[in-house]
Design a protein around this motif. Structure first.
Motif, mmCIF file in Angstrom:
data_model
loop_
_atom_site.group_PDB
_atom_site.id
_atom_site.type_symbol
_atom_site.label_atom_id
_atom_site.label_comp_id
_atom_site.label_asym_id
_atom_site.label_seq_id
_atom_site.Cartn_x
_atom_site.Cartn_y
_atom_site.Cartn_z
ATOM 1 N N LEU A 199 65.856 -29.441 -65.275
ATOM 2 C CA LEU A 199 64.407 -29.465 -65.120
ATOM 3 C C LEU A 199 63.776 -28.261 -65.814
ATOM 4 C CD1 LEU A 199 61.847 -30.702 -63.764
ATOM 5 C CD2 LEU A 199 62.333 -29.171 -61.842
ATOM 6 N N PHE A 200 64.328 -27.074 -65.591
ATOM 7 C CA PHE A 200 63.795 -25.869 -66.211
ATOM 8 C C PHE A 200 63.864 -25.960 -67.735
ATOM 9 C CE2 PHE A 200 65.048 -23.050 -62.330
ATOM 10 C CZ PHE A 200 64.061 -23.649 -61.585
ATOM 11 N N LYS A 201 64.978 -26.479 -68.257
ATOM 12 C CA LYS A 201 65.126 -26.634 -69.709
ATOM 13 C C LYS A 201 64.130 -27.648 -70.256
ATOM 14 C CE LYS A 201 69.970 -25.317 -69.870
ATOM 15 N NZ LYS A 201 71.349 -25.746 -70.086
ATOM 16 N N ALA A 202 63.893 -28.732 -69.516
ATOM 17 C CA ALA A 202 62.930 -29.746 -69.949
ATOM 18 C C ALA A 202 61.524 -29.163 -70.005
ATOM 19 C CB ALA A 202 62.967 -30.957 -69.027
ATOM 20 N N PHE A 203 61.165 -28.337 -69.039
ATOM 21 C CA PHE A 203 59.860 -27.670 -69.058
ATOM 22 C C PHE A 203 59.729 -26.787 -70.288
ATOM 23 C CE2 PHE A 203 59.135 -27.745 -64.172
ATOM 24 C CZ PHE A 203 58.714 -29.057 -64.245
ATOM 25 N N GLN A 204 60.776 -26.034 -70.584
ATOM 26 C CA GLN A 204 60.762 -25.149 -71.755
ATOM 27 C C GLN A 204 60.616 -25.974 -73.038
ATOM 28 O OE1 GLN A 204 61.143 -21.790 -72.390
ATOM 29 N NE2 GLN A 204 61.069 -21.175 -70.255
ATOM 30 N N LYS A 205 61.405 -27.036 -73.147
ATOM 31 C CA LYS A 205 61.397 -27.878 -74.343
ATOM 32 C C LYS A 205 60.036 -28.531 -74.558
ATOM 33 C CE LYS A 205 63.990 -31.555 -76.592
ATOM 34 N NZ LYS A 205 65.107 -32.485 -76.488
ATOM 35 N N GLY A 209 57.291 -27.235 -73.833
ATOM 36 C CA GLY A 209 56.293 -26.210 -74.038
ATOM 37 C C GLY A 209 55.459 -25.914 -72.800
ATOM 38 N N LEU A 210 56.020 -26.187 -71.645
ATOM 39 C CA LEU A 210 55.280 -25.979 -70.399
ATOM 40 C C LEU A 210 55.535 -24.613 -69.769
ATOM 41 C CD1 LEU A 210 55.836 -29.526 -68.864
ATOM 42 C CD2 LEU A 210 53.803 -28.654 -70.039
ATOM 43 N N GLY A 211 56.320 -23.785 -70.442
ATOM 44 C CA GLY A 211 56.582 -22.446 -69.929
ATOM 45 C C GLY A 211 57.767 -22.405 -68.994
ATOM 46 N N THR A 212 57.889 -21.273 -68.319
ATOM 47 C CA THR A 212 59.018 -21.088 -67.411
ATOM 48 C C THR A 212 58.582 -21.326 -65.971
ATOM 49 O OG1 THR A 212 58.553 -18.731 -67.228
ATOM 50 C CG2 THR A 212 60.141 -19.387 -68.891
ATOM 51 N N TRP A 213 59.532 -21.702 -65.161
ATOM 52 C CA TRP A 213 59.295 -21.953 -63.754
ATOM 53 C C TRP A 213 59.034 -20.623 -63.057
ATOM 54 C CZ3 TRP A 213 58.876 -26.472 -61.155
ATOM 55 C CH2 TRP A 213 58.948 -26.434 -59.760
ATOM 56 N N VAL A 214 57.993 -20.558 -62.274
ATOM 57 C CA VAL A 214 57.674 -19.343 -61.538
ATOM 58 C C VAL A 214 58.555 -19.308 -60.297
ATOM 59 C CG1 VAL A 214 55.886 -18.055 -60.319
ATOM 60 C CG2 VAL A 214 55.309 -19.365 -62.380
ATOM 61 N N LYS A 215 59.334 -18.245 -60.168
ATOM 62 C CA LYS A 215 60.263 -18.130 -59.038
ATOM 63 C C LYS A 215 59.578 -17.474 -57.852
ATOM 64 C CE LYS A 215 64.329 -17.969 -61.901
ATOM 65 N NZ LYS A 215 65.584 -17.322 -62.208
ATOM 66 N N LYS A 216 59.900 -17.978 -56.694
ATOM 67 C CA LYS A 216 59.358 -17.413 -55.452
ATOM 68 C C LYS A 216 60.227 -16.229 -55.036
ATOM 69 C CE LYS A 216 61.894 -20.713 -52.719
ATOM 70 N NZ LYS A 216 62.200 -21.937 -53.317
ATOM 71 N N PRO A 217 59.753 -15.402 -54.131
ATOM 72 C CA PRO A 217 60.570 -14.286 -53.652
ATOM 73 C C PRO A 217 61.850 -14.808 -52.988
ATOM 74 C CG PRO A 217 58.308 -14.110 -52.848
ATOM 75 C CD PRO A 217 58.430 -15.439 -53.514
ATOM 76 N N PRO A 218 62.996 -14.214 -53.296
ATOM 77 C CA PRO A 218 64.259 -14.709 -52.722
ATOM 78 C C PRO A 218 64.294 -14.618 -51.198
ATOM 79 C CG PRO A 218 64.620 -12.671 -53.941
ATOM 80 C CD PRO A 218 63.196 -13.075 -54.176
ATOM 81 N N GLU A 219 63.529 -13.703 -50.617
ATOM 82 C CA GLU A 219 63.525 -13.548 -49.161
ATOM 83 C C GLU A 219 63.036 -14.810 -48.445
ATOM 84 O OE1 GLU A 219 63.155 -9.769 -51.257
ATOM 85 O OE2 GLU A 219 61.795 -11.481 -51.232
ATOM 86 N N GLN A 220 62.285 -15.628 -49.142
ATOM 87 C CA GLN A 220 61.734 -16.843 -48.536
ATOM 88 C C GLN A 220 62.828 -17.812 -48.101
ATOM 89 O OE1 GLN A 220 58.574 -18.582 -50.819
ATOM 90 N NE2 GLN A 220 58.645 -20.481 -49.709
ATOM 91 N N ASP A 221 63.969 -17.787 -48.782
ATOM 92 C CA ASP A 221 65.056 -18.705 -48.464
ATOM 93 C C ASP A 221 66.219 -18.032 -47.745
ATOM 94 O OD1 ASP A 221 63.707 -20.817 -49.579
ATOM 95 O OD2 ASP A 221 64.773 -20.748 -51.493
ATOM 96 N N GLN A 222 66.045 -16.827 -47.292
ATOM 97 C CA GLN A 222 67.126 -16.108 -46.627
ATOM 98 C C GLN A 222 66.921 -16.110 -45.115
ATOM 99 O OE1 GLN A 222 67.094 -12.337 -48.646
ATOM 100 N NE2 GLN A 222 68.249 -13.139 -50.357
#
Length: 80
Positions: free
Chosen positions: A54-60, A62-75
């Protein structure tokens, strides 16, 4: 009303853990389940592979990179 949404990560993780527990007693190769949500996501190989596609398809596209959430949210620990 004080109860978690059926769509919240903790509720989803709890339901997944119960299903995993049922499968692990019936199918070989379903070992110990991680007790932290972020760890469970990391060991889910199909999920990780599809996420990278999915991330590669977004890049290809031209939609940019996926914005990552803070890792603490899933810990958070699973409390059943």
């Amino acid at each position: 009303c004080g109860s978690p949404s059926r769509l919240c990560k903790h509720h989803f993780f709890t339901r997944w853990a119960k299903l995993h527990g049922k499968l692990s007693t019936r199918a070989p190769g379903h070992g110990d389940m991680p007790s932290v949500y972020s760890e469970a996501k990391l060991v889910a190989q199909t999920y990780q592979a599809v996420k990278q596609q999915l991330f590669k398809a977004f890049q290809k596209a031209g939609l940019g990179t996926w914005v990552k959430k803070p890792p603490e949210q899933d810990q958070f620990l699973l409390t059943v």
